[in-house]
Design a protein around this motif. Structure first.
Motif, PDB file in Angstrom:
ATOM      1  N   VAL A   1      -6.951   3.775  -4.026  1.00 24.87           N
ATOM      2  CA  VAL A   1      -6.137   3.792  -5.245  1.00 24.87           C
ATOM      3  C   VAL A   1      -4.793   4.467  -4.976  1.00 24.87           C
ATOM      4  N   TYR A   2      -4.811   5.604  -4.287  1.00 25.93           N
ATOM      5  CA  TYR A   2      -3.570   6.336  -3.991  1.00 25.93           C
ATOM      6  C   TYR A   2      -2.631   5.469  -3.150  1.00 25.93           C
ATOM      7  N   GLY A   3      -3.162   4.842  -2.108  1.00 28.84           N
ATOM      8  CA  GLY A   3      -2.329   3.990  -1.269  1.00 28.84           C
ATOM      9  C   GLY A   3      -1.759   2.817  -2.031  1.00 28.84           C
ATOM     10  N   PHE A   4      -2.552   2.255  -2.942  1.00 33.69           N
ATOM     11  CA  PHE A   4      -2.089   1.147  -3.772  1.00 33.69           C
ATOM     12  C   PHE A   4      -0.942   1.597  -4.678  1.00 33.69           C
ATOM     13  N   LEU A   5      -1.073   2.765  -5.277  1.00 32.49           N
ATOM     14  CA  LEU A   5      -0.052   3.255  -6.207  1.00 32.49           C
ATOM     15  C   LEU A   5       1.240   3.648  -5.498  1.00 32.49           C
ATOM     16  N   MET A   6       1.102   4.300  -4.340  1.00 32.64           N
ATOM     17  CA  MET A   6       2.261   4.876  -3.661  1.00 32.64           C
ATOM     18  C   MET A   6       2.776   4.005  -2.513  1.00 32.64           C
ATOM     19  N   ASN A   7       2.187   2.821  -2.364  1.00 33.93           N
ATOM     20  CA  ASN A   7       2.616   1.878  -1.325  1.00 33.93           C
ATOM     21  C   ASN A   7       2.564   2.510   0.068  1.00 33.93           C
ATOM     22  N   LEU A   8       1.449   3.154   0.358  1.00 30.71           N
ATOM     23  CA  LEU A   8       1.225   3.759   1.662  1.00 30.71           C
ATOM     24  C   LEU A   8       0.110   3.015   2.392  1.00 30.71           C
ATOM     25  N   PRO A   9       0.139   2.972   3.712  1.00 31.11           N
ATOM     26  CA  PRO A   9      -0.925   2.284   4.467  1.00 31.11           C
ATOM     27  C   PRO A   9      -2.286   2.959   4.230  1.00 31.11           C
TER      28      PRO A   9
END
Length: 452
Positions: free
Chosen positions: A162-170
């Protein structure tokens, strides 16, 4: 009345509903709908935004698959084998069974990615054993609750997705960054557990026997293979997190079905002790049948059905907060703290306090887009901050008044919620100590990333 007055009344009303025990999803939804009317936003807009979250959320497909993985390894008996191995390694220490349950939580988390699943599975398996082994039932339940906190840190992690999806991180980088901090959380809690058990004289000791360690390790080979499969695939870039989740589910289904057939052929008795089993018998777990798979899948779907709408509605809530200027207010407050460490520790305090009253998912969706850019502006590495943020959010699982893992542990063990609180304090101290260490030492999160 002004718009601000209406929004204040709506916020007070939904807070009252939350205190009455209304599900968080409905509380956020009521607030979003009410504020949408006040701000003149149409329900069509809200519906479009809800749909858009999943239209662009390919990475979120990993979430239901990892939830299903946790249920499959629990039903097949793989989770029990992992806990047997942990006990064989640590049972010779005072408090060894309790320390083994924490180790088993770490191993289970490395496949399931869920805090509540980790607490429920390990708590239901090992709490009765701990009580029979001379541990206080309140401490035993609190240990299962505390062990579950690593469920969202040790990869694969649903909340990292979820965090990667929100913050556009790998997401693969986030998974790798959580390995060392997650292991330190387990070790920190085991040290606290050992100290408390020595003081109280809890737990019966078993001799450290190489044969038992080897036999239980051999018996847990399916679990180790599943863990290695996930980490190898993601770390080497062979799989995306979503593909890794799908591959792991396929492996667990095949392993469960084949093991069920072989266990019947070998007439394996799951209740027999490890001493009475041959290595061939230890190779096979209990497994499950084809008829049981729909029931396992349905349970996973029920959990996904709770989490997915919460993600979607929280994204809309984040947009409304932005319109209201809440992000600007919080951002100005944190930025005003000054330099690197002042901003970092202010953000950590905000996450900690929020985790006391909210589940990690809304905390992440609401606060990460506000705090992460501010942290980046003062030089905090985005991957490092993600680990700091989510370790802090995980501590909220055993922090009253919310403390989701405490409720889960209470439910599976029958120990009342408020009787657990005293015994969570040593674990809170250990987790906060590790959290501060991770915040002050970026290398703990970034060391395993090849390009950092």
């Amino acid at each position: 009345m002004t718009d601000g007055t209406f929004i204040t009344l709506i916020s007070v009303g939904v807070t009252f509903l939350f205190m009455l025990g209304v599900p968080v999803l409905l509380v956020i939804a009521y607030w979003v709908v009410g504020c949408s009317f006040v701000l003149g936003l149409t329900l069509d807009n809200m519906g479009a935004e809800l749909l858009n979250v999943f239209n662009k959320g390919f990475a979120l497909l990993a979430m239901p698959l990892f939830i299903l993985t946790g249920d499959l390894i629990n039903k097949s008996g793989i989770a029990r084998r992992l806990s047997d191995f942990a006990y064989a390694c640590l049972g010779w220490l005072r408090g060894g069974l309790a320390m083994a349950s924490l180790g088993a939580c770490g191993l289970f988390a490395a496949i399931s990615g869920s805090n509540s699943a980790t607490t429920a599975t390990i708590g239901s398996m090992l709490h009765p054993e701990m009580v029979k082994g001379g541990y206080d039932e309140r401490f035993s339940a609190a240990t299962a609750a505390a062990g579950g906190t690593v469920g969202i840190i040790i990869p694969p992690s649903i909340i990292f997705i979820v965090y990667g999806f929100l913050m556009n991180l790998p997401i693969s980088d986030l998974f790798v960054a959580g390995i060392i901090p997650g292991a330190l959380m387990v070790i920190g809690m085991q040290v606290a557990c050992w100290i408390i058990c020595r003081i109280n004289g809890w737990g019966y000791l078993i001799p450290l026997q190489l044969n038992r360690v080897l036999k239980t390790a051999f018996g847990a080979w399916l679990g180790f293979f599943a863990i290695g499969l996930v980490l190898w695939g993601i770390y080497t870039g062979k799989f995306s997190p979503t593909e890794a989740a799908g591959v792991t589910v396929g492996f667990c289904i095949i392993a469960g079905l084949v093991s069920w057939v072989l266990s019947r052929v070998m007439r394996q008795d799951p209740g027999r002790s490890w001493e009475d089993k041959s290595y061939a018998e230890m190779l096979v777990v209990e497994g499950f049948t084809l008829k049981q798979i729909p029931g396992i899948t349905m349970r996973s779907a029920e959990i996904t059905g709770i989490l997915a709408p919460l993600i979607a509605i929280s994204v809309v809530m984040q947009q409304i907060l932005s319109l209201l200027g809440a992000q600007q207010v919080i951002g100005d407050f944190v930025t005003a703290m000054g330099g690197y460490y002042a901003v970092l520790f202010t953000a950590m305090i905000i996450v900690f306090v929020s985790g006391m009253v909210l589940e990690s998912l809304p905390v992440t969706i609401i606060l990460a887009p506000i705090l992460a850019p501010i942290a980046a502006s003062v030089g905090v590495d985005p991957i490092h901050f993600s680990v700091i943020f989510l370790v802090g959010a995980s501590i909220g699982f055993i922090t009253p008044p919310y403390g989701l893992n405490l409720y889960v542990a209470s439910g599976v063990t029958g120990v009342p919620y408020f009787r657990l609180l005293k015994y969570t304090v040593p674990y809170l101290v250990a987790l906060i100590s590790v959290w501060v260490l991770v915040a002050l030492t970026p290398e703990l999160a970034l060391f395993l990333l090849p390009d950092r």
